[in-house]
Design an enzyme around this catalytic site. Structure first.
Site, mmCIF file in Angstrom:
data_model
loop_
_atom_site.group_PDB
_atom_site.id
_atom_site.type_symbol
_atom_site.label_atom_id
_atom_site.label_comp_id
_atom_site.label_asym_id
_atom_site.label_seq_id
_atom_site.Cartn_x
_atom_site.Cartn_y
_atom_site.Cartn_z
ATOM 1 N N LYS A 76 -5.385 -3.097 15.566
ATOM 2 C CA LYS A 76 -6.117 -2.138 14.741
ATOM 3 C C LYS A 76 -7.148 -1.377 15.570
ATOM 4 O O LYS A 76 -7.338 -0.168 15.405
ATOM 5 C CB LYS A 76 -6.807 -2.865 13.586
ATOM 6 C CG LYS A 76 -5.857 -3.454 12.558
ATOM 7 C CD LYS A 76 -5.079 -2.371 11.850
ATOM 8 C CE LYS A 76 -4.287 -2.913 10.681
ATOM 9 N NZ LYS A 76 -3.540 -1.857 9.980
ATOM 10 N N TYR A 83 -3.979 -9.136 15.586
ATOM 11 C CA TYR A 83 -3.941 -8.088 14.572
ATOM 12 C C TYR A 83 -5.168 -7.185 14.704
ATOM 13 O O TYR A 83 -5.071 -5.953 14.663
ATOM 14 C CB TYR A 83 -3.894 -8.726 13.185
ATOM 15 C CG TYR A 83 -3.866 -7.746 12.046
ATOM 16 C CD1 TYR A 83 -2.702 -7.056 11.737
ATOM 17 C CD2 TYR A 83 -4.996 -7.522 11.262
ATOM 18 C CE1 TYR A 83 -2.669 -6.161 10.679
ATOM 19 C CE2 TYR A 83 -4.966 -6.628 10.207
ATOM 20 C CZ TYR A 83 -3.801 -5.952 9.922
ATOM 21 O OH TYR A 83 -3.765 -5.068 8.879
ATOM 22 N N SER A 108 -0.994 -7.661 -0.425
ATOM 23 C CA SER A 108 0.258 -7.035 -0.021
ATOM 24 C C SER A 108 1.100 -8.069 0.714
ATOM 25 O O SER A 108 0.760 -9.253 0.758
ATOM 26 C CB SER A 108 -0.013 -5.822 0.874
ATOM 27 O OG SER A 108 -0.521 -6.246 2.122
ATOM 28 N N ASP A 163 12.639 1.952 12.066
ATOM 29 C CA ASP A 163 12.169 0.667 12.574
ATOM 30 C C ASP A 163 10.997 0.931 13.504
ATOM 31 O O ASP A 163 11.170 1.364 14.641
ATOM 32 C CB ASP A 163 13.304 -0.050 13.318
ATOM 33 C CG ASP A 163 12.873 -1.411 13.855
ATOM 34 O OD1 ASP A 163 11.690 -1.787 13.663
ATOM 35 O OD2 ASP A 163 13.714 -2.096 14.472
ATOM 36 N N LEU A 215 0.825 -1.205 0.000
ATOM 37 C CA LEU A 215 0.000 0.000 0.000
ATOM 38 C C LEU A 215 0.859 1.255 0.000
ATOM 39 O O LEU A 215 0.545 2.236 -0.678
ATOM 40 C CB LEU A 215 -0.941 0.001 1.208
ATOM 41 C CG LEU A 215 -1.877 1.200 1.325
ATOM 42 C CD1 LEU A 215 -2.733 1.353 0.066
ATOM 43 C CD2 LEU A 215 -2.759 1.078 2.561
ATOM 44 N N ASN A 232 1.115 4.782 7.899
ATOM 45 C CA ASN A 232 0.768 3.532 7.238
ATOM 46 C C ASN A 232 1.849 2.503 7.530
ATOM 47 O O ASN A 232 3.018 2.732 7.227
ATOM 48 C CB ASN A 232 0.684 3.768 5.719
ATOM 49 C CG ASN A 232 0.893 2.487 4.930
ATOM 50 O OD1 ASN A 232 0.052 1.601 4.925
ATOM 51 N ND2 ASN A 232 2.055 2.384 4.294
#
Length: 311
Positions: A173, A169, A208, A68, A17, A100
């Site tokens: 988010k 994950y 991705s 990083d 992305l 991002n």
């Protein structure tokens, strides 16, 4: 002295992305006129980003910066250097900060950082049940800040296969969306920063390197099948669950430069549609606990930020 319309800072610029966002920026002369600061894990191996830049206009000013995101030391050093360069006039004022970067590990437990270009994961969102029931028997993605930060929740030891990684994950988010809400509220009441807007975007499922350690079958589904499905699906449902990289990259750029976002309030979009964030993300007490923990974990002290209400 620096001379351009402003600076665009983009993290994770070498990913699928990220490099698609740079491609979109460089296709528009008015945006290519901005100075780009593109952060990557290692500039020497940022081949995808370099291909995009080589194909873009030679007049586009840019820097590729090592960062990083799993290291708080690296984040602080990079932010301080960018701030120093802006203050010295070596970089134009920052016009857009596009946070991002993401990584989803289904097999092992590695703690890292997820930034503000995020998906709106929540228990009640039916989009998360397309491939199964990852939240079956669970009522929250925010058990406690401590459990999430220390990696003691939804671990491979739970014996639930790759769903354990999917839930971690999703929790990361959710935390990102919670921080967006909290930051937008605090900036909105700051006398010196209230002209800054905070926006978030769910880019949908894309092909991705997000799940590059997810096994051969997952790699086939993500890298081979998903692009085909997304190409067809976006024609009928532009903001559906699956989208091509170019579509989501365009949505990011549109939100940064073409949408009038409200001040003092988070604007969150699913693609191009305004979207209500998860109920857990709107819980003020949980948001504050997450913010407070982050301030301590990051070692933020007086003088580290110009935000008045940072504590």
């Amino acid at each position: 002295m620096a001379s351009s319309q402003g600076t665009i800072v983009l993290t994770g610029a070498n990913g699928g992305l990220g490099s698609a966002i740079v491609t979109n920026l460089l296709k528009k002369p008015e945006l290519a006129a901005y100075t780009g600061v593109y952060t990557v894990r290692k500039a020497a191996t940022a081949t995808a980003l370099k291909r995009v830049l080589d194909a873009g206009p030679a007049s586009h000013k840019h820097d590729i910066v090592d960062l990083d995101l799993s290291s708080l030391v690296s984040v602080r050093e990079t932010a301080a250097e960018i701030n120093r360069r802006v203050a010295a006039g070596d970089l134009p004022p920052i016009r857009a900060l596009i946070l991002n970067a993401a990584y989803q590990d289904h097999e092992e437990l590695d703690l890292g950082t997820t930034m503000f270009l995020t998906s709106c994961f929540n228990i009640d969102d039916k989009r998360n049940t397309i491939g199964g029931e990852p939240y079956k028997g669970r009522t929250t993605l925010f058990p406690s800040v401590e459990e999430l930060a220390k990696g003691t929740w939804s671990t491979p030891k739970d014996g639930d296969g790759w769903w354990t990684g999917f839930r971690r994950y999703g929790a990361s988010k959710l935390c990102a969306v919670m921080l967006m809400h909290e930051l937008a509220n605090r900036i909105g009441t700051d006398p010196d920063l209230s002209n800054i807007t905070v926006v978030g975007l769910d880019p949908g499922a894309m092909s991705s390197d997000l799940t590059r350690r997810g096994g051969s079958s997952m790699h086939f589904n993500i890298k081979v099948m998903l692009p085909i499905i997304a190409y067809l699906a976006v024609k009928f449902s532009p903001n559906g669950a699956m989208r091509p990289l170019w579509k989501s990259a365009g949505d990011v750029v549109r939100l940064c430069f073409d949408v009038d976002a409200p001040k003092g309030k988070l604007l969150y979009l699913n693609g191009t549609d305004e979207f209500e964030t998860a109920k857990e993300a709107r819980n003020a007490a949980n948001r504050k606990s997450l913010w407070d923990y982050g301030v301590v974990a990051a070692g933020i002290k007086q003088g580290d930020t110009v935000l008045t209400n940072w504590q």
